[in-house]
Design a protein around this motif. Structure first.
Motif, PDB file in Angstrom:
ATOM      1  N   HIS A  46       0.820  -1.204   0.000  1.00 30.94           N
ATOM      2  CA  HIS A  46       0.000   0.000   0.000  1.00 30.94           C
ATOM      3  C   HIS A  46       0.861   1.265   0.000  1.00 30.94           C
ATOM      4  N   ILE A  47       0.502   2.199  -0.873  1.00 37.01           N
ATOM      5  CA  ILE A  47       1.101   3.532  -0.921  1.00 37.01           C
ATOM      6  C   ILE A  47      -0.044   4.524  -0.889  1.00 37.01           C
ATOM      7  N   LEU A  48      -0.105   5.350   0.157  1.00 36.49           N
ATOM      8  CA  LEU A  48      -1.185   6.309   0.314  1.00 36.49           C
ATOM      9  C   LEU A  48      -0.661   7.719   0.196  1.00 36.49           C
ATOM     10  N   TRP A  57      -7.143  10.802   2.138  1.00 37.03           N
ATOM     11  CA  TRP A  57      -6.102   9.981   1.519  1.00 37.03           C
ATOM     12  C   TRP A  57      -6.641   9.280   0.284  1.00 37.03           C
ATOM     13  N   ARG A  58      -5.730   8.947  -0.620  1.00 36.36           N
ATOM     14  CA  ARG A  58      -6.085   8.099  -1.756  1.00 36.36           C
ATOM     15  C   ARG A  58      -4.957   7.107  -1.981  1.00 36.36           C
ATOM     16  N   LEU A  59      -5.312   5.938  -2.522  1.00 34.36           N
ATOM     17  CA  LEU A  59      -4.332   4.913  -2.823  1.00 34.36           C
ATOM     18  C   LEU A  59      -3.650   5.213  -4.150  1.00 34.36           C
ATOM     19  N   ALA A  60      -2.318   5.233  -4.139  1.00 40.37           N
ATOM     20  CA  ALA A  60      -1.570   5.315  -5.387  1.00 40.37           C
ATOM     21  C   ALA A  60      -1.463   3.914  -5.981  1.00 40.37           C
ATOM     22  N   SER A  61      -1.286   3.846  -7.268  1.00 41.60           N
ATOM     23  CA  SER A  61      -1.106   2.569  -7.930  1.00 41.60           C
ATOM     24  C   SER A  61       0.253   1.996  -7.553  1.00 41.60           C
ATOM     25  N   SER A  62       0.251   0.753  -7.048  1.00 42.84           N
ATOM     26  CA  SER A  62       1.485   0.116  -6.613  1.00 42.84           C
ATOM     27  C   SER A  62       1.727  -1.162  -7.401  1.00 42.84           C
ATOM     28  N   ARG A  77       9.522  15.413  -6.605  1.00 39.02           N
ATOM     29  CA  ARG A  77       9.267  14.465  -7.695  1.00 39.02           C
ATOM     30  C   ARG A  77       9.885  13.090  -7.471  1.00 39.02           C
ATOM     31  N   PHE A  78      11.149  13.051  -7.055  1.00 40.96           N
ATOM     32  CA  PHE A  78      11.897  11.796  -7.043  1.00 40.96           C
ATOM     33  C   PHE A  78      11.830  11.128  -5.672  1.00 40.96           C
ATOM     34  N   THR A  97       2.695   7.737  -9.443  1.00 41.85           N
ATOM     35  CA  THR A  97       2.912   6.425 -10.040  1.00 41.85           C
ATOM     36  C   THR A  97       4.263   5.891  -9.576  1.00 41.85           C
ATOM     37  N   TRP A  98       4.386   4.547  -9.575  1.00 42.09           N
ATOM     38  CA  TRP A  98       5.588   3.886  -9.085  1.00 42.09           C
ATOM     39  C   TRP A  98       6.009   2.782 -10.040  1.00 42.09           C
TER      40      TRP A  98
END
Length: 301
Positions: A46-48, A57-62, A77-78, A97-98
């Motif tokens: 999980h990445i929030l 909060w929202r979930l980022a795509s992992s 950014r990085f 994004t990751w």
């Protein structure tokens, strides 16, 4: 002092916003700021992300379901996140994004912390003496070693070009050449260190098992034990300013120092939930990260 009583009690996720995903109530282990954005990581990959100081909060795509143990944002950014299965993720858009840039589950050595000096050069440390380094922003990683032992390396920190690593069995390490070579330090305690912070090149604080907290002002040659008033394991250290330090721990422990870690005051969350980390909020409060997910702790008053 931290505000833990009455109207100053830590807010549960439910008190912040109805738009918080279930993941924000699960086990979370670490977080970082990317300018005005908060990013936290934890169980099941999980990445929030929050853009309103942890109110929603929202979930980022992992790209992983592995436990994520630590995150480091170099700038807005990085950033990089590490975890079980030797996973390393990279973001170049502030956590939206990751991309998976390292994955070695066959080695059965989780990564436990990550630190970058700039956009290209960084280190990741983990279990059984695991050390990885990159010079191309994480595109490729090279294996290295800190010492001859295979102790878990739990935390890495830097100040003024000097690196420190907190490990298990009371061991710590120091490097003055970006991790090319290391000197083993021996603080006077045989338990694991879970948190470390370097205030400057010579001043480092370690926290760990059974409420142990030690400070060195000479690069790790000698150490002073800081009384904490607790036997709960201490998990992380957050620098809030030149002299203000917050230490988190299990059993709801929060320690606060206003003299650079030379002394601390002890408080506990009312429900004694374990806290794995903390981030500063713009209003002077704290974002707590732990077995409860995330909580906002308002500033006193």
């Amino acid at each position: 002092m931290l505000a833990l009583c009455g109207s100053g009690a830590a807010e549960s996720p439910d008190a912040s916003s109805a738009a918080i995903p279930h993941a924000a109530r699960s086990l979370l282990l670490d977080g970082a700021r990317a300018d005005d954005r908060l990013i936290v990581v934890g169980s099941r990959g999980h990445i929030l992300v929050s853009d309103d100081e942890a109110k929603s909060w929202r979930l980022a795509s992992s790209p992983t379901r592995a436990m994520l143990t630590a995150i480091h944002m170099h700038d807005a950014r990085f950033g990089w996140a590490v975890g079980h299965d030797a996973i390393i993720l990279r973001t170049v858009d502030g956590g939206e994004t990751w991309q998976r840039v390292h994955h070695a589950p066959e080695e059965e050595r989780p990564l436990l912390d990550v630190l970058f000096f700039d956009e290209r050069n960084g280190l990741a440390v983990g279990a059984y003496g695991y050390l990885l380094s990159t010079e191309d922003g994480g595109e490729t990683w090279a294996s290295g070693a800190v010492g001859e032992d295979d102790y878990h390396m739990n935390a890495i920190t830097t100040a003024a070009g000097v690196l420190y690593v907190g490990a298990e069995a009371g061991v710590a390490h120091r490097s003055e050449d970006g991790g090319g070579s290391w000197r083993t330090l021996e603080p006077p305690y045989s338990g694991s260190w879970f948190g470390a912070t370097a205030l400057d090149a010579s001043t480092v604080i370690l926290v760990g098992l059974r409420g142990r907290m030690f400070r060195s002002d000479d690069g790790g040659s000698s150490w002073t034990r800081i009384p904490t008033g607790t036997a709960a394991s201490l998990t992380s250290i957050l620098q809030m300013g030149p002299d203000r330090i917050i230490v988190t721990g299990l059993d709801g422990v929060l320690l606060e120092s206003h003299d650079g870690g030379r002394s601390v005051s002890l408080q506990r969350l009312p429900d004694r939930a374990g806290v794995s980390g903390a981030l500063p909020l713009s209003d002077g409060g704290l974002l707590l990260i732990g077995e409860f997910g995330v909580r906002r702790l308002p500033a006193e008053g």
